[in-house]
Structures are given as C-alpha cells and as structure tokens.
Design a protein around this motif. Structure first.
Motif, mmCIF file in Angstrom:
data_model
loop_
_atom_site.group_PDB
_atom_site.id
_atom_site.type_symbol
_atom_site.label_atom_id
_atom_site.label_comp_id
_atom_site.label_asym_id
_atom_site.label_seq_id
_atom_site.Cartn_x
_atom_site.Cartn_y
_atom_site.Cartn_z
ATOM 1 N N UNK A 1 0.835 -1.209 0.000
ATOM 2 C CA UNK A 1 0.000 0.000 0.000
ATOM 3 C C UNK A 1 0.873 1.264 0.000
ATOM 4 N N UNK A 2 2.049 1.180 0.601
ATOM 5 C CA UNK A 2 2.969 2.335 0.529
ATOM 6 C C UNK A 2 3.386 2.542 -0.931
ATOM 7 N N UNK A 3 3.724 1.439 -1.605
ATOM 8 C CA UNK A 3 4.114 1.544 -3.017
ATOM 9 C C UNK A 3 2.946 2.065 -3.868
ATOM 10 N N UNK A 4 1.737 1.559 -3.586
ATOM 11 C CA UNK A 4 0.565 1.993 -4.364
ATOM 12 C C UNK A 4 0.274 3.476 -4.129
ATOM 13 N N UNK A 5 0.515 3.959 -2.891
ATOM 14 C CA UNK A 5 0.250 5.392 -2.641
ATOM 15 C C UNK A 5 1.293 6.264 -3.347
ATOM 16 N N UNK A 6 2.529 5.745 -3.479
ATOM 17 C CA UNK A 6 3.542 6.482 -4.251
ATOM 18 C C UNK A 6 3.099 6.543 -5.722
ATOM 19 N N UNK A 7 2.523 5.447 -6.198
ATOM 20 C CA UNK A 7 2.026 5.436 -7.574
ATOM 21 C C UNK A 7 0.869 6.431 -7.743
ATOM 22 N N UNK A 8 -0.017 6.499 -6.741
ATOM 23 C CA UNK A 8 -1.111 7.472 -6.801
ATOM 24 C C UNK A 8 -0.558 8.889 -6.864
ATOM 25 N N UNK A 9 0.495 9.133 -6.085
ATOM 26 C CA UNK A 9 1.171 10.436 -6.114
ATOM 27 C C UNK A 9 1.653 10.732 -7.547
ATOM 28 N N UNK A 10 2.270 9.729 -8.174
ATOM 29 C CA UNK A 10 2.815 9.913 -9.523
ATOM 30 C C UNK A 10 1.699 10.166 -10.536
ATOM 31 N N UNK A 11 0.610 9.393 -10.420
ATOM 32 C CA UNK A 11 -0.492 9.546 -11.381
ATOM 33 C C UNK A 11 -1.142 10.921 -11.227
ATOM 34 N N UNK A 12 -1.333 11.325 -9.955
ATOM 35 C CA UNK A 12 -1.952 12.640 -9.729
ATOM 36 C C UNK A 12 -1.041 13.767 -10.218
ATOM 37 N N UNK A 13 0.271 13.578 -10.035
ATOM 38 C CA UNK A 13 1.213 14.600 -10.501
ATOM 39 C C UNK A 13 1.161 14.704 -12.023
ATOM 40 N N UNK A 14 1.083 13.564 -12.689
ATOM 41 C CA UNK A 14 0.964 13.571 -14.156
ATOM 42 C C UNK A 14 -0.314 14.294 -14.580
ATOM 43 N N UNK A 15 -1.428 13.945 -13.916
ATOM 44 C CA UNK A 15 -2.720 14.539 -14.263
ATOM 45 C C UNK A 15 -2.716 16.045 -14.007
ATOM 46 N N UNK A 16 -2.144 16.452 -12.868
ATOM 47 C CA UNK A 16 -2.148 17.877 -12.520
ATOM 48 C C UNK A 16 -1.173 18.661 -13.391
ATOM 49 N N UNK A 17 -0.069 18.017 -13.813
ATOM 50 C CA UNK A 17 0.928 18.718 -14.624
ATOM 51 C C UNK A 17 0.421 19.040 -16.023
ATOM 52 N N UNK A 18 -0.719 18.440 -16.399
ATOM 53 C CA UNK A 18 -1.319 18.798 -17.690
ATOM 54 C C UNK A 18 -1.575 20.296 -17.769
ATOM 55 N N UNK A 19 -1.809 20.898 -16.591
ATOM 56 C CA UNK A 19 -2.124 22.334 -16.542
ATOM 57 C C UNK A 19 -0.976 23.194 -17.061
ATOM 58 N N UNK A 20 0.250 22.664 -17.061
ATOM 59 C CA UNK A 20 1.374 23.417 -17.612
ATOM 60 C C UNK A 20 1.220 23.594 -19.125
#
Lengths: 261, 258
Positions: free
Chosen positions: A148-167
């Motif tokens: 679950x720690x690894x999966x939450x790091x992945x969630x962090x990465x996915x959200x960062x990708x999704x949010x970085x679209x705003x750039x």
C-alpha cells in the motif's frame, strides 16, 4: 536534509490534525460518512458476487483484499499528498510562484498543503476489509503495508501527471480530475477480468494494474516476480511524472501574481 | 424570465468552449463503458447469457450521462455562501439560487448532449443493436435529460446544506454513492435483493435514476407513466426543501459575509 524534510512533514501533519480537531464532532461525522460511502460501494459488489458466485476465478474474499489495498493506499495519498489536486489552480492563477520561492522542495510543499481528515475513514474501511478477506496473517499484514505504501507512491505519480497537464493545457483541472478518477475506477474492478489487451491498457495508459493487481497478487500468493513488477511499475511512473513536472516547470511562465505567504 | 434564458445560453456556450473539461468527462465515460462492457462480457460468458452486456452497457451509458453531466454546483454554491459572494448578489434583481441553478443547467446540457451523441456511437460500436426500439429513443433521451435536470437541482440542494454543515464534501460523496446504490447508477436494481429494492423505493434515487434509465431495456407506456408521476412528486418535495433552505439562508446572510 532527510531529517529536515521529516521534521517539516510531521509539523504540517500536526497542523492538519489540529485544524481538523477544531471541530471534532464534524470531523468524526465526516469519517463516519466516508466509511458509509465506502461500504455502500462495497455492498454493490457484494450483491454482484452473491448473484454470480465468482468472476473469472475471483471470489468476494479476493475483492475484499482489493478494497483493502485500494482504500489504504488512497487514504495515505489523500491524507499526506492531496495538495497536488490544487496544482492546476496554482498554475492557472500564478499561485505557483509562492511555492517556487520557498527554501524547500516546492513539489513536497504543494503535496502537503492539503489534507482531508475524512480519509481516516478509508484507513478504517481498508483494515476492516482486510480482516474479511480471508488472507490474514503477520506476513500478509506486513506485505499489505509494503504494497500500500508503493501503491500510494504510484497514486502520487499519477496525480502529478494529471495535474501537470495544466502546464500545457489551459483550464485542465477537470480533465486531470477525470483522468485520476478513471484510474481509481479501473482499479476498483476485479483484476481477474483484465486479460489480453485489457491487461496491457491497465499497465500502461491507465496504470490500475500496478495500483491493485500486483499488490493483491503479492499478498494472495507471494512471488518475487510480482513484487519486482510492482516496484518497476511504480519506479517508471514516478520517474515519468517527475520528468513531466520538470518539463512543465520549464514551460511555466509566472502569473505575475503578488502575494505574501 | 429573459435574464434566466440569457444566463442559460451563456453558461451553455461557456461549457461548450471549455473543451478540456468536456474531453475529461468523455474520457471518463469511455473508460467506464470500456471497463463495464468487459465485466459484463466476462460475467455473461460465464453464465451463458451473451445479451447481458448489451442490456447493461446501454443502461450504464444513460445512467452516467445523467450523473457525469452534472457540474459541481454543490461546491460552488457552498463556496458562494461561505466567502460572501451570495451576500453580494442578494441585493441584485435576480434570484441568486435560480441564477446558479440555471448556470448549472446550461453547463449540464452541453455535457449531456455531447456524451449522449458520442457515448451512443461508442456503445453502438461495442454492442451492435441497442436493447430499445429507435422510435422510443427520443422519449428515453428526453426522460434522461429531465432526470439530469433533477440531478442538478439535487446537487444545488446539497450545496445549500452549507447553511448547517462546516463542509459538504463528504455529504456530496455520500449522495453520489446513494445514487450508485439506491439509484442503480452502475448496476441496475434488478440484480439487488427485494428487501433492498423496497428500501430504495422510498428514496428519490429510485425514480430519478433507476425507473427512468430502466426504460432503456424495459420500455412500456405504463413504466413511463410511473416514472413521470414519481419524479414529479419527488421534484415537488426537493423544490419545497430548497425554498425553505434558501429562505433561511437569506435571513442569515448578514452573519456569513458580504
């Protein structure tokens, strides 16, 4: 460096808890409502499994394990990294400038900037579902914490990708939100249905496979191959998200917003 | 009345112009159709019922058109109440609540039509023939559009609960989940046990969502009449609640901001 980072992290979390406890009854009601919300979704799947027995070899116990992994990893993300959801707003309004001039990692500061106390309800749901999964034991519990720690790091990465679209795309808040929710939705289905092309998609475009499929398999029937696949997937998506973030920062032009923090 | 029509038109054009937002919803809709089509295919193959995915995917499409097309009117209303925006508008010659509702309806219409057209094409490609007769399609589409309007009103009513709650985030999520369970937003209520359907019947979710969307695979004039009657009754109750809550809110506006 690491000690300073941990100190800052703990300080922010303490502040978030203090804020939540300002209105304790409201906070507890929100936790309960979150649990009710989770269990109403789980109930839907329980009904389906009651009707169909199993789906492609998965029974409700396996599904309970999936819910445990999904809820615990999402709670970790939502409690400690949810600030990434406001990143598109900061980029669009120029509010990102305030973080860029800080003497700490701007990404971490943004990630920590928001926390939702109600998501403690996800932790409780996750652990309750773990006990219903039929895969209980000290080893499996240790593996549950690890995956679950690894999966939450992945969630962090996915959200960062999704949010970085705003750039790169104007007014992309909703687009990023929908992409993130799509991954979560993909991850909330029995992994046994993903075969062939569906499996390829669940490991690439919508990386839900690394979010639940490998974590659940690691707990169900431990193998080093599955654990390495999970580690590899998380590492690749984390590296990709940080790369997009760095490119986005190069692309970013200030909103010339004046503000004091 | 003209000013509300103008607001509706402006909001619709704004929503149409916000392409990123529309594409985001479409992406999510396609992902849902894609996942659940496969799920029902797998279940159908295991139970020798190959028609299962055709019936339930069209059902899911219309359900998601209603649910996904609704903008986050609850959050914007809640923020307007909390940050004093409402206090600014309350002296203007326009009802603040109706203004926000009409704006949300305009935004919803743009998404609903786009998802209806492209979603139907995608579902048609996946399943071939739909489970309804094409001559019933305009009636089903209109009924689902009306349900989507009720959904917007329900969302706005949740936003008004900001009068009593410090945060409406979890209440909104809870309502969304109730739509999925009691309203059959993902799986039709026909797969649930009778005792659960009996409970659902006493909630607005049953008629706003399930009874309306069920017309997709079980169309009859009798079912249509029942859906229209029940929807009208629940609409009156929700409208009464919003009138009451908005009345209370305007009296307390001096406390909250301006």
């Amino acid at each position: 460096m690491a000690a300073k980072f941990i100190k800052l992290f703990l300080y922010v979390q303490k502040s978030n808890l203090k804020t939540a406890f300002l209105n304790l009854s409201d906070a507890l009601v929100n936790v309960l409502m979150m649990m009710l919300n989770n269990f109403s979704y789980i109930f839907m799947w329980w009904i389906l499994f009651q009707n169909k027995g199993s789906i492609n070899g998965w029974n409700f116990g396996d599904m309970a394990l999936l819910f445990a992994v999904a809820n615990i990893s999402f709670a970790t993300y939502a409690l400690f990294m949810r600030g990434l959801e406001t990143l598109p707003e900061y980029i669009d309004s120029g509010g990102l400038d305030n973080f860029l001039v800080m003497p700490r990692s701007e990404l971490m500061l943004i990630a920590f900037s928001e926390s939702s106390f109600a998501n403690w309800g996800d932790y409780l749901t996750g652990f309750i579902m773990y006990f219903f999964s039929g895969h209980i034991g000290w080893t499996s519990f240790g593996l549950l914490i690890l995956v679950t720690i690894l999966a939450s790091v992945l969630l962090f990465a996915i959200r960062l990708l999704a949010s970085s679209l705003a750039f790169f795309i104007n007014d992309s808040q909703r687009l990023g939100d929908n992409f993130f929710i799509a991954v979560i939705t993909f991850a909330s289905q029995p992994s046994s249905i993903y075969t062939g092309w569906y499996k390829v998609i669940s490991l690439t475009i919508v990386p839900a496979g690394f979010l639940v499929y490998y974590p659940v398999e690691v707990i169900r029937a431990f193998s080093w191959t599955n654990l390495l696949c999970l580690l590899g997937g998380v590492a690749i998506f984390l590296a990709l998200s940080l790369l997009v973030w760095r490119q986005g920062l190069k692309h970013y032009s200030s909103g010339n917003r004046f503000g004091v923090r | 009345m003209n000013k509300y029509a103008a607001l509706y038109s402006v909001s619709l054009k704004q929503a149409w112009a916000a392409k990123a937002s529309l594409y985001g919803r479409l992406f999510f809709l396609f992902i849902l159709i894609f996942i659940y089509n496969h799920l029902w295919e797998v279940i159908g193959a295991e139970n020798n019922s190959l028609e299962l995915n055709r019936t339930y995917i069209w059902y899911l499409l219309f359900a998601e058109m209603i649910i996904l097309s609704s903008p986050r009117a609850d959050r914007s209303l809640f923020n307007d109440i909390r940050d004093g925006t409402m206090a600014y508008y309350v002296g203007k010659p326009i009802s603040f609540f109706l203004m926000r509702c009409v704006e949300a309806l305009g935004s919803m219409t743009a998404s609903f039509v786009l998802m209806g057209v492209l979603g139907s094409l995608a579902t048609l490609l996946l399943t071939g023939e739909p489970p309804f007769l094409w001559r019933h399609f305009p009636i089903i589409f209109l009924m689902c559009y009306l349900s989507s309007c009720f959904n917007v009103l329900l969302t706005c009513a949740v936003g008004l609960c900001g009068l009593w709650l410090a945060s409406i985030r979890t209440l909104s999520m809870l309502i969304e989940r109730l739509v999925f369970t009691l309203g059959g937003g993902i799986f039709p209520l026909s797969i649930y046990p009778d005792w659960f359907i009996d409970i659902a019947k006493y909630t607005p979710f049953y008629s706003f969502y399930y009874l309306t969307i069920k017309l997709v695979y079980d169309f009859s004039w009798e079912n249509l009449a029942v859906a229209v009657t029940l929807n009208s009754g629940w609409l009156c109750l929700i409208a009464l609640f919003t009138i009451f809550a908005y009345g209370r809110l305007t009296k307390r506006i001096n406390i909250y901001g301006g």
